[in-house]
Design an enzyme around this catalytic site. Structure first.
Site, mmCIF file in Angstrom:
data_model
loop_
_atom_site.group_PDB
_atom_site.id
_atom_site.type_symbol
_atom_site.label_atom_id
_atom_site.label_comp_id
_atom_site.label_asym_id
_atom_site.label_seq_id
_atom_site.Cartn_x
_atom_site.Cartn_y
_atom_site.Cartn_z
ATOM 1 C CB ILE A 1 -19.239 12.124 -5.045
ATOM 2 C CG1 ILE A 1 -18.580 10.767 -4.824
ATOM 3 C CG2 ILE A 1 -18.381 13.257 -4.459
ATOM 4 C CD1 ILE A 1 -17.171 10.641 -5.365
ATOM 5 C CD GLU B 1 -2.580 1.697 0.247
ATOM 6 O OE1 GLU B 1 -3.453 0.919 -0.167
ATOM 7 O OE2 GLU B 1 -2.355 2.811 -0.287
ATOM 8 C CG LEU C 1 -2.836 -0.464 6.372
ATOM 9 C CD1 LEU C 1 -2.797 -1.653 7.340
ATOM 10 C CD2 LEU C 1 -2.220 -0.857 5.024
ATOM 11 C CG HIS D 1 -46.750 -1.667 14.452
ATOM 12 N ND1 HIS D 1 -46.927 -0.899 13.323
ATOM 13 C CD2 HIS D 1 -47.434 -1.050 15.465
ATOM 14 C CE1 HIS D 1 -47.696 0.135 13.627
ATOM 15 N NE2 HIS D 1 -48.020 0.074 14.916
HETATM 16 P P1 FAD Z 1 -9.546 1.607 -2.934
HETATM 17 O O1 FAD Z 1 -10.320 1.778 -1.702
HETATM 18 O O2 FAD Z 1 -9.474 2.752 -3.883
HETATM 19 O O3 FAD Z 1 -8.087 1.192 -2.466
HETATM 20 C C1 FAD Z 1 -7.052 1.006 -3.346
HETATM 21 C C2 FAD Z 1 -5.753 1.276 -2.625
HETATM 22 O O4 FAD Z 1 -4.687 0.866 -3.454
HETATM 23 C C3 FAD Z 1 -5.502 2.747 -2.322
HETATM 24 O O5 FAD Z 1 -5.282 2.934 -0.951
HETATM 25 C C4 FAD Z 1 -4.264 3.100 -3.132
HETATM 26 O O6 FAD Z 1 -3.398 3.988 -2.453
HETATM 27 C C5 FAD Z 1 -3.605 1.744 -3.307
HETATM 28 N N1 FAD Z 1 -2.782 1.637 -4.504
HETATM 29 C C6 FAD Z 1 -3.125 1.955 -5.781
HETATM 30 N N2 FAD Z 1 -2.125 1.636 -6.637
HETATM 31 C C7 FAD Z 1 -1.148 1.109 -5.864
HETATM 32 C C8 FAD Z 1 0.123 0.567 -6.160
HETATM 33 N N3 FAD Z 1 0.592 0.518 -7.408
HETATM 34 N N4 FAD Z 1 0.898 0.112 -5.135
HETATM 35 C C9 FAD Z 1 0.435 0.172 -3.849
HETATM 36 N N5 FAD Z 1 -0.755 0.637 -3.529
HETATM 37 C C10 FAD Z 1 -1.551 1.098 -4.519
HETATM 38 N N6 FAD Z 1 -18.609 3.086 -1.364
HETATM 39 C C11 FAD Z 1 -19.574 2.555 -0.590
HETATM 40 O O7 FAD Z 1 -19.870 1.362 -0.728
HETATM 41 N N7 FAD Z 1 -20.221 3.298 0.356
HETATM 42 C C12 FAD Z 1 -19.949 4.606 0.538
HETATM 43 O O8 FAD Z 1 -20.551 5.244 1.398
HETATM 44 C C13 FAD Z 1 -18.956 5.212 -0.273
HETATM 45 N N8 FAD Z 1 -18.644 6.510 -0.117
HETATM 46 C C14 FAD Z 1 -17.664 7.059 -0.907
HETATM 47 C C15 FAD Z 1 -17.388 8.414 -0.752
HETATM 48 C C16 FAD Z 1 -16.406 9.003 -1.521
HETATM 49 C C17 FAD Z 1 -16.112 10.473 -1.341
HETATM 50 C C18 FAD Z 1 -15.677 8.224 -2.457
HETATM 51 C C19 FAD Z 1 -14.581 8.842 -3.282
HETATM 52 C C20 FAD Z 1 -15.950 6.880 -2.622
HETATM 53 C C21 FAD Z 1 -16.950 6.286 -1.851
HETATM 54 N N9 FAD Z 1 -17.296 4.950 -1.994
HETATM 55 C C22 FAD Z 1 -18.281 4.402 -1.221
HETATM 56 C C23 FAD Z 1 -16.601 4.073 -2.951
HETATM 57 C C24 FAD Z 1 -15.536 3.228 -2.226
HETATM 58 O O9 FAD Z 1 -14.645 4.077 -1.570
HETATM 59 C C25 FAD Z 1 -14.808 2.346 -3.214
HETATM 60 O O10 FAD Z 1 -15.726 1.581 -3.951
HETATM 61 C C26 FAD Z 1 -13.862 1.403 -2.491
HETATM 62 O O11 FAD Z 1 -12.935 2.116 -1.731
HETATM 63 C C27 FAD Z 1 -13.130 0.515 -3.496
HETATM 64 O O12 FAD Z 1 -12.270 -0.335 -2.825
HETATM 65 P P2 FAD Z 1 -10.950 -0.903 -3.505
HETATM 66 O O13 FAD Z 1 -10.310 -1.765 -2.488
HETATM 67 O O14 FAD Z 1 -11.262 -1.462 -4.827
HETATM 68 O O15 FAD Z 1 -10.030 0.375 -3.798
HETATM 69 P P1 NAI Z 2 -21.410 9.046 -10.308
HETATM 70 O O1 NAI Z 2 -21.181 8.171 -11.458
HETATM 71 O O2 NAI Z 2 -22.270 8.602 -9.196
HETATM 72 O O3 NAI Z 2 -22.015 10.443 -10.791
HETATM 73 C C1 NAI Z 2 -21.369 11.242 -11.729
HETATM 74 C C2 NAI Z 2 -22.409 12.162 -12.340
HETATM 75 O O4 NAI Z 2 -21.743 13.115 -13.121
HETATM 76 C C3 NAI Z 2 -23.387 11.445 -13.242
HETATM 77 O O5 NAI Z 2 -24.690 11.842 -12.905
HETATM 78 C C4 NAI Z 2 -22.990 11.902 -14.632
HETATM 79 O O6 NAI Z 2 -24.069 11.941 -15.532
HETATM 80 C C5 NAI Z 2 -22.465 13.283 -14.332
HETATM 81 N N1 NAI Z 2 -21.515 13.818 -15.308
HETATM 82 C C6 NAI Z 2 -20.562 13.154 -15.996
HETATM 83 N N2 NAI Z 2 -19.862 14.024 -16.765
HETATM 84 C C7 NAI Z 2 -20.402 15.235 -16.548
HETATM 85 C C8 NAI Z 2 -20.116 16.547 -17.042
HETATM 86 N N3 NAI Z 2 -19.136 16.752 -17.897
HETATM 87 N N4 NAI Z 2 -20.876 17.586 -16.608
HETATM 88 C C9 NAI Z 2 -21.886 17.385 -15.712
HETATM 89 N N5 NAI Z 2 -22.193 16.163 -15.223
HETATM 90 C C10 NAI Z 2 -21.460 15.115 -15.618
HETATM 91 O O7 NAI Z 2 -19.935 9.427 -9.796
HETATM 92 P P2 NAI Z 2 -19.441 10.144 -8.473
HETATM 93 O O8 NAI Z 2 -20.563 10.838 -7.800
HETATM 94 O O9 NAI Z 2 -18.245 10.918 -8.870
HETATM 95 O O10 NAI Z 2 -19.006 8.925 -7.588
HETATM 96 C C11 NAI Z 2 -17.999 8.016 -8.057
HETATM 97 C C12 NAI Z 2 -18.217 6.645 -7.524
HETATM 98 O O11 NAI Z 2 -17.998 6.597 -6.138
HETATM 99 C C13 NAI Z 2 -19.611 6.152 -7.793
HETATM 100 O O12 NAI Z 2 -19.534 5.189 -8.813
HETATM 101 C C14 NAI Z 2 -20.075 5.529 -6.543
HETATM 102 O O13 NAI Z 2 -20.294 4.169 -6.720
HETATM 103 C C15 NAI Z 2 -18.932 5.733 -5.549
HETATM 104 N N6 NAI Z 2 -19.501 6.363 -4.364
HETATM 105 C C16 NAI Z 2 -20.413 5.663 -3.637
HETATM 106 C C17 NAI Z 2 -21.022 6.229 -2.549
HETATM 107 C C18 NAI Z 2 -22.029 5.450 -1.812
HETATM 108 O O14 NAI Z 2 -22.095 4.240 -2.011
HETATM 109 N N7 NAI Z 2 -22.824 6.049 -0.953
HETATM 110 C C19 NAI Z 2 -20.721 7.593 -2.118
HETATM 111 C C20 NAI Z 2 -19.782 8.251 -2.987
HETATM 112 C C21 NAI Z 2 -19.198 7.628 -4.047
#
Ligand code: FAD
Ligand code: NAI
Length: 466
Positions: free
Chosen positions: A185, A35, A40, A445
Site C-alpha cells: 500500500i 453486507e 457491494l 516477438h
Molecule cells: P473484503 O474485500 O475486505 O470484504 C469483506 C466485506 O465484508 C466488507 O465489505 C465488509 O464491509 C463486510 N463485512 C465485514 N464484517 C461484516 C459483518 N459482520 N456483516 C456484514 N458484512 C460484513 N488485492 C489484490 O489482489 N490486488 C490489489 O491490487 C489490491 N489492492 C489493494 C489496495 C488497497 C488500498 C487495499 C486496502 C487492499 C488491496 N488489496 C488488493 C487487497 C484486497 O482488497 C483484499 O485482499 C480483498 O478485498 C479481500 O477480500 P475479502 O472478500 O476477503 O474481504
Molecule cells: P504490507 O504487509 O504489505 O506492508 C506493511 C509494511 O509495514 C511492512 O513492510 C512492514 O515491515 C512495515 N511495518 C510494520 N510495522 C511498522 C512500523 N511500526 N513502522 C514502520 N514500518 C512498519 O501491508 P500494507 O501495505 O498495509 O498492505 C496490506 C495488505 O493489503 C497486504 O497484505 C497486501 O496483500 C494487500 N494489498 C495488496 C495490493 C496488491 O496486491 N497490489 C495493494 C495493496 C494492498
C-alpha cells in the site's frame, strides 16, 4: 417448509464473499449475502484494488505529460495541469460502475442481498439488521481492515493522519507525505501522490522494503524507487505522530535503537499491514476462536471446526489478495455443493502495481534453497527488445527451478507489465512446467514476455540475447 431460510448465507460481499455467493447460486443453492457497506464489492472494489489502480493509472498519465516524460518520444506538451477533483470523480465512476455490476450479478443469479451487519446467534442463524436469518451453511468472508499503530490516531476526515481509504481521497496534493510502512500500500499510494507532485518519505521498520518478496527484487525495487525520488528510510521505526493545526510531526528512530529525529508532514499514511475482521461477529456464540494472528483457521476445504460454518479470504491465513479470496470463494461454494473445490496456495501470484510493476509467484530464492538444490536463471529487461523499444530498461525476470527435476519453483519479475507477465508463469507452474518447457515455448516477438523465456533459458545457462 424448508428447514432453513437459505442453503448458503455468506457474510461479507468482498471478492471472497460475492464470488462464493454467485457460485453457490449458480450451483442451484438458495443463497443470501449479508453486507454492511452501502455498496457491494468489499474492500477491493470500494476502497482497495480498484480505486487505487484507477489513481495509479491516472497519476501515471499526469506524470508522463506534466513532467515532460513523453518529450523523448517527440511528444512535447506544455501547460499541463492537474484537476484533482476530476481525477477523483473518474475514480469514483469506476468504483460505482463495478460495485453496481455486482448488484446486477446478484439479481441475475438470484442472490439475496441482506443489508446490514451480521452477527452469529448460533451455527445456523445470524442476526442482520434486527432480523434472524437461518442457513444450512454459513460462509464467513468478512475481510480485513487496517492494522492500527499504537499511539497514532488515524482520522480520514481531517486528511492529515490517514489509512489507505483516506489516502485514496485526499482533497489536495500534500507538500510532504510520510508513509509509515514500505509494503504494497505504501509504495502504490506513495507512487500516486509522488507522481502528482508530493515529496514522499517512506519509513520502513525492516532493513528492506516489500517483506515476503524475493531478496533480489526487494533490493532492485529500492534502487528504482529512490531513483524516482522517494526518500526511503529503512531500519527506522516511528515512535509517535503529533498533529498540530494542518501539520503532523512524525518522530522516528533507528529500529535497533539510537537518536530520535522528527519529520514534518502534511499527510501521514499508516500502511503497516491489515488485520482480519472478526469483531462483533459473535464467534463466541458458535465456539469458534481465532488464532494468534486473529485469523479463522479452516481445513483444506475451507470448513472451520464448527460444522456448517466455513471461512475464506482475508479473514483466513494466507496472502491478503483479492484473487486468492475469489478462488477460495469458488472453491468453498463447490465444496458446499458436494463438488471438489481446490485452491493451490503454492501458486498465488502477487503484484505491486507501481512503475515498473513488481510480481512474483511461488517460492523466493531463499525459500527454495531451504528446500533443496536449485538452479536460477535471470534476464535483465534492458536486454529485452520490446522493453528497449519502449525505453523501459529497469528490472529483470528471475526463474528458480529445482536442480534435479528442473520443475519451476518460483518466478519473480520487475518490468513495466510484470503483472500481466506473471500469469504465464503461474499457469506454467500450475501445470508442473520445467524451465525447459518455458524455454522451448514459442513466445511472440517483440514482447516483454520473451524475457521470461530467456530467464528460463538462463536456468540452463544459455540465454540468446545476453
Ligand atoms: P473484503 O474485500 O475486505 O470484504 C469483506 C466485506 O465484508 C466488507 O465489505 C465488509 O464491509 C463486510 N463485512 C465485514 N464484517 C461484516 C459483518 N459482520 N456483516 C456484514 N458484512 C460484513 N488485492 C489484490 O489482489 N490486488 C490489489 O491490487 C489490491 N489492492 C489493494 C489496495 C488497497 C488500498 C487495499 C486496502 C487492499 C488491496 N488489496 C488488493 C487487497 C484486497 O482488497 C483484499 O485482499 C480483498 O478485498 C479481500 O477480500 P475479502 O472478500 O476477503 O474481504
Ligand atoms: P504490507 O504487509 O504489505 O506492508 C506493511 C509494511 O509495514 C511492512 O513492510 C512492514 O515491515 C512495515 N511495518 C510494520 N510495522 C511498522 C512500523 N511500526 N513502522 C514502520 N514500518 C512498519 O501491508 P500494507 O501495505 O498495509 O498492505 C496490506 C495488505 O493489503 C497486504 O497484505 C497486501 O496483500 C494487500 N494489498 C495488496 C495490493 C496488491 O496486491 N497490489 C495493494 C495493496 C494492498
Amino acid at each position: 417448509m424448508a428447514e432453513f431460510d437459505y442453503d448458503v448465507l455468506v457474510i461479507g460481499a468482498g471478492p471472497g464473499g460475492y464470488v462464493a455467493a454467485i457460485r453457490a447460486a449458480q450451483l442451484g443453492l438458495r443463497t443470501a449475502c449479508a453486507e454492511s457497506r452501502e455498496t457491494l464489492g468489499g474492500t477491493c472494489l470500494n476502497v482497495g484494488c480498484i480505486p487505487s489502480k484507477a489513481l495509479l493509472h491516472a497519476s501515471e498519465k499526469f506524470e508522463e505529460v506534466h513532467d515532460g516524460m513523453l518529450a523523448k518520444y517527440g511528444v512535447k506538451v506544455s501547460g499541463a495541469s492537474l484537476d484533482l477533483k476530476a481525477m477523483m470523480t473518474e475514480k469514483e465512476k469506476v468504483v460505482a460502475g463495478l460495485t453496481g455490476g455486482i448488484a446486477f450479478l446478484f439479481k441475475k443469479n438470484k442472490v439475496d442481498w441482506l443489508k446490514g451487519l451480521a452477527s452469529f446467534k448460533d451455527a445456523h442463524s445470524v442476526e442482520v439488521a434486527g432480523k434472524t436469518v437461518t442457513a444450512k451453511n454459513i460462509v464467513i468472508a468478512t475481510g480485513s481492515s487496517v492494522t492500527p499503530l499504537p499511539g497514532v490516531e488515524i482520522d480520514n476526515s481531517k486528511g492529515i493522519v490517514v489509512d489507505s481509504t483516506g489516502a485514496l481521497d485526499l482533497a489536495k496534493v500534500p507538500g510532504h507525505m510520510v508513509v509509515i510502512g514500505g509494503g504494497v500500500i505504501g509504495l502504490e499510494l506513495g507512487s500516486v501522490w509522488r507522481r502528482l507532485g508530493a515529496k514522499v518519505t517512506v519509513v520502513e521498520y525492516l532493513d528492506q522494503l516489500l517483506p515476503g518478496m524475493d531478496d533480489d527484487v526487494r533490493k532492485e525495487a529500492a534502487k528504482i524507487f529512490k531513483k524516482q525520488g522517494f526518500d526511503i528510510k529503512t531500519g527506522t521505526k516511528v515512535t509517535g505522530v503529533a498533529v498540530k493545526g494542518k501539520k503532523a510531526t512524525v518522530t522516528v528512530e533507528p529500529a535497533k535503537g539510537g537518536d530520535a529525529e522528527t519529520i514534518e508532514a502534511d499527510v501521514v499514511l499508516v500502511s503497516i499491514g491489515r488485520k482480519p475482521n472478526t469483531d462483533g461477529l459473535g464467534l463466541d456464540k458458535i465456539g469458534l476462536e481465532t488464532n494468534e494472528r486473529g485469523q479463522i483457521e479452516t481445513d483444506h476445504d475451507f470448513a472451520t471446526k464448527v460444522p456448517g460454518v466455513w471461512a475464506i479470504g482475508d479473514v483466513v491465513p494466507g496472502p491478503m489478495l483479492a484473487h486468492k479470496a475469489e478462488d477460495e470463494g469458488i472453491a468453498v461454494a463447490e465444496n458446499i455443493a458436494g463438488l471438489t473445490g481446490i485452491v493451490n496456495h503454492d501458486v498465488i501470484p502477487g503484484v505491486v502495481y507501481t512503475f515498473p510493476e513488481i510480481a512474483g509467484v511461488g517460492l523466493t530464492e531463499a525459500q527454495a534453497k531451504e528446500k533443496g538444490e536449485i538452479k536460477v536463471g535471470k534476464f535483465p529487461m534492458m536486454a529485452n527488445s520490446r522493453a528497449k523499444a519502449n525505453d523501459e530498461p529497469d528490472g529483470f525476470v528471475k526463474v528458480i527451478a529445482d536442480a534435479e527435476t528442473d520443475r519451476v519453483l518460483g518466478v519473480h519479475i520487475i518490468a513495466s507489465v510484470a503483472g500481466t507477465m506473471i500469469a504465464q508463469a503461474a499457469q506454467a507452474m500450475e501445470f508442473g512446467a520445467s524451465s525447459e518447457d518455458i524455454a522451448y515455448t514459442c513466445h511472440a516477438h517483440p514482447t516483454h514476455s520473451e524475457a521470461l523465456k530467456e530467464a528460463a533459458m538462463a536456468v540452463q545457462g544459455k540465454p540468446i540475447h545476453m
